[in-house]
Design an enzyme around this catalytic site. Structure first.
Site, short mmCIF file in Angstrom:
data_model
loop_
_atom_site.label_atom_id
_atom_site.label_comp_id
_atom_site.label_asym_id
_atom_site.label_seq_id
_atom_site.Cartn_x
_atom_site.Cartn_y
_atom_site.Cartn_z
N GLU A 92 0.84 -1.21 0.00
CA GLU A 92 0.00 0.00 0.00
C GLU A 92 0.87 1.26 0.00
OE1 GLU A 92 -2.18 1.64 -1.35
OE2 GLU A 92 -3.91 0.67 -0.41
N ASP A 120 -7.12 0.13 -3.36
CA ASP A 120 -8.18 1.14 -3.47
C ASP A 120 -8.92 1.00 -4.81
OD1 ASP A 120 -6.19 1.91 -5.20
OD2 ASP A 120 -5.81 3.85 -4.24
#
Ligand code: NAG
Ligand code: NAG
Ligand code: NAG
Length: 501
Positions: free
Chosen positions: A224, A299
């Protein structure tokens, strides 16, 4: 005495045919998710591998192994999908934990193209391969395609240890974010550094965190807010560009230690590309959330492409020896690229062809171009050479994949039919990777039983379709007007004949 003999025989049989998840279990790091459209990953698994969704009536069916612990029964898919088109709608979890992968929902970075913001499902014909001599299908992820499970059971959270491997197509990748398989956020939002631990494959630059050596593609870790080849910020020279057609990609992590490993999925052993401490600034300890994704970023960044054949996630940090035994099993499984991407009437590279519409009331129309634009039009025998040439195409080996085809304009040599923003256009070949892939189409038996349908190599859920007189790559019941299910099978079927000129 009798029961002891039975036990010994059973144990021997198990060892002889142990699958990847049997090997992880005997290493003390059992699979908590096991996904594959190509084969059972436990020697005792005979449940469903994946589900396909048929375009003509929205019916679904499950594809199972040919035998207990065996390879996928692709004939079930071929029979069920014959006369229509199919998408892969579920990739089942074989671990018994119910961690199935389904169409990914909208996320913080991107809504998918579908009306509800979900990503596309993969076209079921995009990635045929041979496995131990049987044709099976992988999951061909085009941009905007993704699978996810945001309600997982038993996947590592926080700083808990886990291991992952996946088998990918080493020749199918891009730079877009992010072709991932593994652990991600449960809300499809970027919730911060260290909230993911997924295998990444492609030529991304790590979102500024670094790359491997050469020009890629690389196996890296999506943790991430960064794809890591090692400790931030570095270009890890020990993380090589992948050149094998089939690649085994391995990632594992535990408190302040993680590793990337990889190898050729058809032979040889795994090499360790990184083994060491966690990156600083939010990655030690990790904050894993335990959702599972395939083909997208945490995401829902959905610009990537790649092909997935099989993969698992474990509980606990697998030993190198366990992973080496899994790699030996994968090599033995026998992946080979010899399955044909095409079916139906064949046409020869070098020949010249014209494409005639088969939709009732339009069967005298042909695919023609005028400049860049492509349309359908009648081409009477009495018409002049200009129109005849506009309706004629030279067949070339696929510019993006030579197992399929490209179509060069007869009157504008060097220009090819390609898709761009879903429209078919004629553009000069700029020799970019994107152009070559967008100009590659795989012929299959005509979906309505006549002639041929021309499947986009790069978006295999989409086919040449005429709609209101223009040409698109269209998918049955997709979000665009030209994806309209009415007359879909007729509109995507063309008779390929000798050219007018
Ligand atoms: C299948 O094998 C796995 C380990 O290899 C084991 O945990 C599981 O219980 C077995 N399932 C059945 C139904 O025997
Ligand atoms: C299949 O489902 C889609 C989306 O829900 C819908 O648009 C389409 O009309 C359905 N097709 C058929 C043949 O029922
Ligand atoms: C599909 O159906 C047609 C006509 O029924 C048949 O000729 C063809 O062999 C079938 N193809 C497959 C792959 O089953």
């Amino acid at each position: 005495m009798i029961s002891r003999i039975v036990f010994t025989l059973a144990a021997t049989a198990t060892l002889a045919t142990a699958g990847p998840c049997d090997i992880y279990a005997s290493g003390g790091t059992p699979c908590v998710a096991a996904h594959s459209t190509t084969r059972a990953l436990y020697n005792n698994y005979s449940g469903p591998l994946y589900q396909v969704l048929r375009g003509s009536d929205n019916a679904t069916t499950d594809i199972r192994p040919l035998s207990v612990g065996g390879v996928s029964n692709a004939a079930t898919q071929d029979n069920f999908c014959n006369g229509s088109t199919c998408l892969i709608s579920i990739i089942y979890d074989q671990s018994g934990r119910g961690n199935h992968l389904t169409q990914a929902p909208p996320g913080g970075a991107a809504r998918g193209p579908n009306v509800n913001g979900f990503d596309y499902l993969a076209g079921a014909l995009g990635a045929p391969v041979m496995l131990n001599g049987h044709k099976v299908y992988g999951v061909f992820i085009s941009p905007f395609t993704g699978y996810r499970n945001n309600n997982p059971n038993g996947i590592a959270k926080g700083d808990e240890a886990e291991g992952l491997y996946a088998v990918f197509d080493g020749s199918h990748y891009n730079t877009g974010c992010c072709f991932d398989y593994g652990n991600a956020e449960t809300n499809s939002l970027d919730t911060g550094n260290g909230h993911m631990e997924a295998i990444y494959f492609g030529t991304g630059d790590g979102s500024g965190r670094g790359t491997g050596s050469g020009s890629g593609p690389w196996i890296m870790a999506d943790l991430e807010n960064g794809l890591f080849s090692g400790v931030d910020p570095i270009n890890n020279p020990a993380d090589p560009s992948i050149t094998s057609r089939f690649v085994t990609a391995v990632l594992k992590g535990r408190p302040n230690q993680w590793a990337i490993r990889g190898g050729d999925a058809t032979s040889g052993s795994l090499s360790t590309y990184y083994n060491g401490v966690r990156p600083s600034n939010g990655y030690n300890p990790m904050s894993k959330e335990g959702a599972i994704l395939l083909g997208i970023g945490g995401d829902n960044s959905n610009n990537a492409q790649g092909t997935f054949y099989e993969g698992v996630m474990t509980s606990g940090y697998p030993s190198d020896a366990t992973e080496n035994a899994v790699q030996a099993d994968i090599s033995k499984a026998g992946y080979a690229a010899t399955a044909s991407l095409m079916s139906g009437p064949s046409i020869s590279v070098g020949s010249r062809v014209s494409f005639r519409v088969t939709t009732p009331s339009f069967t005298n129309r042909y695919i023609i171009h005028s400049g860049n634009a492509i349309a359908i039009q009648t081409v009477p025998q009495s018409s002049g050479i200009d129109l005849k040439q506009q309706a004629s195409w030279t067949v070339r080996a696929g510019l993006g994949n030579s197992a399929c085809l490209s179509f060069e304009s007869v009157d504008t040599p060097g220009s090819f039919i390609r898709h761009s923003q879903y429209k078919l256009v004629v553009n000069p070949n700029d020799n970019s990777k994107l152009f070559r892939e967008d100009a590659t189409f795989c012929l299959q038996a005509g979906v309505n039983g006549q002639g041929s349908s021309l499947r986009s190599w790069s978006y295999p859920a989409r086919y040449f379709r005429h709609y209101n007189g223009l040409l698109y790559i269209a998918g049955n019941s997709g979000p665009h007007e030209f994806d309209n299910p009415a007359l879909f099978n007729d509109d995507v079927s063309f008779v390929v004949s000798n050219s007018f000129a």
